[in-house]
Design an enzyme around this catalytic site. Structure first.
Site, PDB file in Angstrom:
ATOM      1  N   PRO A   1      -1.645   3.551 -12.949  1.00  0.00           N
ATOM      2  CA  PRO A   1      -0.435   4.198 -12.396  1.00  0.00           C
ATOM      3  C   PRO A   1      -0.120   3.385 -11.086  1.00  0.00           C
ATOM      4  CG  PRO A   1      -2.361   5.826 -12.242  1.00  0.00           C
ATOM      5  CD  PRO A   1      -2.617   4.627 -13.306  1.00  0.00           C
ATOM      6  N   ASN A   2       1.160   3.166 -10.742  1.00  0.00           N
ATOM      7  CA  ASN A   2       1.704   2.558  -9.620  1.00  0.00           C
ATOM      8  C   ASN A   2       1.518   1.195  -9.544  1.00  0.00           C
ATOM      9  OD1 ASN A   2       2.551   5.117  -8.363  1.00  0.00           O
ATOM     10  ND2 ASN A   2       0.630   5.494  -8.062  1.00  0.00           N
TER      11      ASN A   2
ATOM     12  N   ARG B   1       4.912  -2.319  -3.503  1.00  0.00           N
ATOM     13  CA  ARG B   1       4.141  -1.176  -3.091  1.00  0.00           C
ATOM     14  C   ARG B   1       3.154  -1.908  -1.970  1.00  0.00           C
ATOM     15  NH1 ARG B   1      -0.893   0.826  -6.655  1.00  0.00           N
ATOM     16  NH2 ARG B   1      -1.282   2.506  -5.145  1.00  0.00           N
TER      17      ARG B   1
ATOM     18  N   TYR C   1      -1.719  -4.808  -1.273  1.00  0.00           N
ATOM     19  CA  TYR C   1      -1.850  -5.113  -2.593  1.00  0.00           C
ATOM     20  C   TYR C   1      -1.284  -6.297  -3.031  1.00  0.00           C
ATOM     21  CZ  TYR C   1      -3.081  -0.126  -3.283  1.00  0.00           C
ATOM     22  OH  TYR C   1      -3.874   0.878  -3.167  1.00  0.00           O
TER      23      TYR C   1
ATOM     24  N   ASN D   1      -7.345  -2.198 -14.424  1.00  0.00           N
ATOM     25  CA  ASN D   1      -7.227  -1.612 -13.055  1.00  0.00           C
ATOM     26  C   ASN D   1      -6.733  -0.540 -13.148  1.00  0.00           C
ATOM     27  OD1 ASN D   1      -6.514  -0.698 -10.472  1.00  0.00           O
ATOM     28  ND2 ASN D   1      -5.889  -2.795  -9.769  1.00  0.00           N
TER      29      ASN D   1
ATOM     30  N   ALA E   1      -5.396   4.878  -9.380  1.00  0.00           N
ATOM     31  CA  ALA E   1      -6.101   6.156  -8.788  1.00  0.00           C
ATOM     32  C   ALA E   1      -7.027   6.903  -9.856  1.00  0.00           C
ATOM     33  CB  ALA E   1      -5.049   7.153  -8.255  1.00  0.00           C
TER      34      ALA E   1
ATOM     35  N   HIS F   1     -10.803   7.090  -9.603  1.00  0.00           N
ATOM     36  CA  HIS F   1     -11.447   7.875  -8.889  1.00  0.00           C
ATOM     37  C   HIS F   1     -11.776   9.155  -9.374  1.00  0.00           C
ATOM     38  CE1 HIS F   1     -10.804   4.866  -6.222  1.00  0.00           C
ATOM     39  NE2 HIS F   1      -9.592   4.935  -6.144  1.00  0.00           N
TER      40      HIS F   1
ATOM     41  N   ASP G   1     -14.107   8.044 -20.321  1.00  0.00           N
ATOM     42  CA  ASP G   1     -14.674   8.204 -21.666  1.00  0.00           C
ATOM     43  C   ASP G   1     -14.156   7.717 -22.842  1.00  0.00           C
ATOM     44  OD1 ASP G   1     -16.256  10.385 -20.802  1.00  0.00           O
ATOM     45  OD2 ASP G   1     -15.058  12.207 -21.622  1.00  0.00           O
TER      46      ASP G   1
ATOM     47  N   GLU H   1     -13.864  -3.686 -14.235  1.00  0.00           N
ATOM     48  CA  GLU H   1     -13.111  -3.172 -13.523  1.00  0.00           C
ATOM     49  C   GLU H   1     -12.530  -3.737 -12.349  1.00  0.00           C
ATOM     50  OE1 GLU H   1     -14.827   0.562 -12.207  1.00  0.00           O
ATOM     51  OE2 GLU H   1     -13.753   0.652 -10.577  1.00  0.00           O
TER      52      GLU H   1
ATOM     53  N   HIS I   1      -9.960  -4.379  -8.810  1.00  0.00           N
ATOM     54  CA  HIS I   1      -9.257  -3.776  -7.795  1.00  0.00           C
ATOM     55  C   HIS I   1      -8.617  -4.726  -7.080  1.00  0.00           C
ATOM     56  CE1 HIS I   1     -10.209   0.345  -9.149  1.00  0.00           C
ATOM     57  NE2 HIS I   1     -11.594  -0.052  -9.256  1.00  0.00           N
ATOM     58  N   LEU I   2      -7.610  -4.788  -6.745  1.00  0.00           N
ATOM     59  CA  LEU I   2      -6.756  -5.613  -5.876  1.00  0.00           C
ATOM     60  C   LEU I   2      -7.303  -5.467  -4.444  1.00  0.00           C
ATOM     61  CD1 LEU I   2      -3.390  -5.207  -7.329  1.00  0.00           C
ATOM     62  CD2 LEU I   2      -4.341  -7.373  -7.182  1.00  0.00           C
ATOM     63  N   SER I   3      -7.638  -4.426  -3.818  1.00  0.00           N
ATOM     64  CA  SER I   3      -7.908  -4.158  -2.741  1.00  0.00           C
ATOM     65  C   SER I   3      -9.483  -3.802  -2.600  1.00  0.00           C
ATOM     66  CB  SER I   3      -7.067  -2.842  -1.939  1.00  0.00           C
ATOM     67  OG  SER I   3      -7.473  -1.768  -2.783  1.00  0.00           O
TER      68      SER I   3
ATOM     69  N   ARG J   1     -11.732   1.190   2.258  1.00  0.00           N
ATOM     70  CA  ARG J   1     -10.751   2.198   2.359  1.00  0.00           C
ATOM     71  C   ARG J   1     -11.208   3.512   2.523  1.00  0.00           C
ATOM     72  NH1 ARG J   1      -6.269   0.768  -1.707  1.00  0.00           N
ATOM     73  NH2 ARG J   1      -5.125   1.725  -0.400  1.00  0.00           N
TER      74      ARG J   1
ATOM     75  N   ARG K   1     -11.839   6.824  -2.133  1.00  0.00           N
ATOM     76  CA  ARG K   1     -11.696   5.399  -3.140  1.00  0.00           C
ATOM     77  C   ARG K   1     -13.010   4.737  -3.339  1.00  0.00           C
ATOM     78  NH1 ARG K   1      -6.066   4.390  -3.140  1.00  0.00           N
ATOM     79  NH2 ARG K   1      -4.892   4.973  -1.304  1.00  0.00           N
TER      80      ARG K   1
HETATM   81  C1  DQA Z   1      -6.389   0.017  -6.558  1.00  0.00           C
HETATM   82  C2  DQA Z   1      -7.104   0.929  -5.716  1.00  0.00           C
HETATM   83  C3  DQA Z   1      -6.986   2.483  -5.909  1.00  0.00           C
HETATM   84  O1  DQA Z   1      -7.731   3.294  -4.985  1.00  0.00           O
HETATM   85  C4  DQA Z   1      -5.425   2.693  -5.833  1.00  0.00           C
HETATM   86  O2  DQA Z   1      -5.474   4.057  -6.115  1.00  0.00           O
HETATM   87  C5  DQA Z   1      -4.564   1.811  -6.791  1.00  0.00           C
HETATM   88  C6  DQA Z   1      -5.024   0.391  -6.713  1.00  0.00           C
HETATM   89  C7  DQA Z   1      -6.444  -1.426  -6.307  1.00  0.00           C
HETATM   90  O3  DQA Z   1      -6.030  -2.267  -7.109  1.00  0.00           O
HETATM   91  O4  DQA Z   1      -6.691  -1.710  -5.269  1.00  0.00           O
HETATM   92  O5  DQA Z   1      -3.603   2.405  -7.256  1.00  0.00           O
HETATM   93  O6  DQA Z   1      -7.101   0.201  -7.929  1.00  0.00           O
END
Ligand code: DQA
Length: 151
Positions: free
Chosen positions: A12-13, A20, A25, A76, A79, A82, A89, A100, A102-104, A109, A113
């Site tokens: 998501p997002n 964003r 990011y 990725n 959220a 978490h 599963d 896995e 993550h950009l950040s 943070r 997270r």
């Molecule tokens: C994220 C980090 C997550 O905590 C956050 O909810 C995201 C992006 C990252 O790529 O840094 O949506 O996965």
């Protein structure tokens, strides 16, 4: 039809990348990241299947449809990282290596997270290296998971 298929899943997002919180990011859009990764994979004779959803069930449906014969999964989870136990599963049921991404740097943070429900079932995790983290993860999969290239 390509025998070596890698899934690149975004939660998501992440469809809002570029707009964003670019200071967190980065400024590349998801389409730009997918295009770069696809070009990289195709140049190496590998099919990259890219998919984004804001819905956990849609990500699970994609894993159930395409994950069983995938050679590797880059994800990725956004959220869902978490707290997404159903997504976790679905990933755990597959035998392909899972990276896995993550950009950040999630560990720098907010505290919520710092916990990943995916990490314990993933092969590895890349966090904080921006969009190039996907490229590094893809490189690892190409080197490790491609039949006949391990070692
Ligand atoms: C994220 C980090 C997550 O905590 C956050 O909810 C995201 C992006 C990252 O790529 O840094 O949506 O996965």
């Amino acid at each position: 039809m390509n025998a070596f298929k890698i899934l690149l899943l975004h939660g998501p997002n992440l469809n809002m990348l570029g707009r964003r919180e670019p200071h967190i990011y980065g400024s590349l859009t998801l389409a730009q990241i997918n295009a770069t990764l696809t070009e990289h994979a195709e140049a190496r004779g590998v099919q990259l299947l890219c998919f984004q959803s804001n819905h956990e069930g849609a990500l699970i449906d994609m894993l159930q449809a395409e994950g069983w014969d995938a050679a590797g999964i880059l994800i990725n989870p956004g959220a869902y990282t978490h707290y997404g136990l159903a997504l976790r599963d679905a990933l755990a049921s597959l035998s392909a290596p899972i990276i896995e991404v993550h950009l950040s740097n999630v560990y720098k943070r907010e505290e919520f997270r710092h916990k990943s429900v995916v990490a314990p079932i993933a092969t590895g995790q890349i966090t904080g290296l921006g969009w190039r983290g996907y490229l590094l993860a893809l490189e690892w999969l190409l080197a490790e998971a491609r039949p006949g290239t391990s070692g």
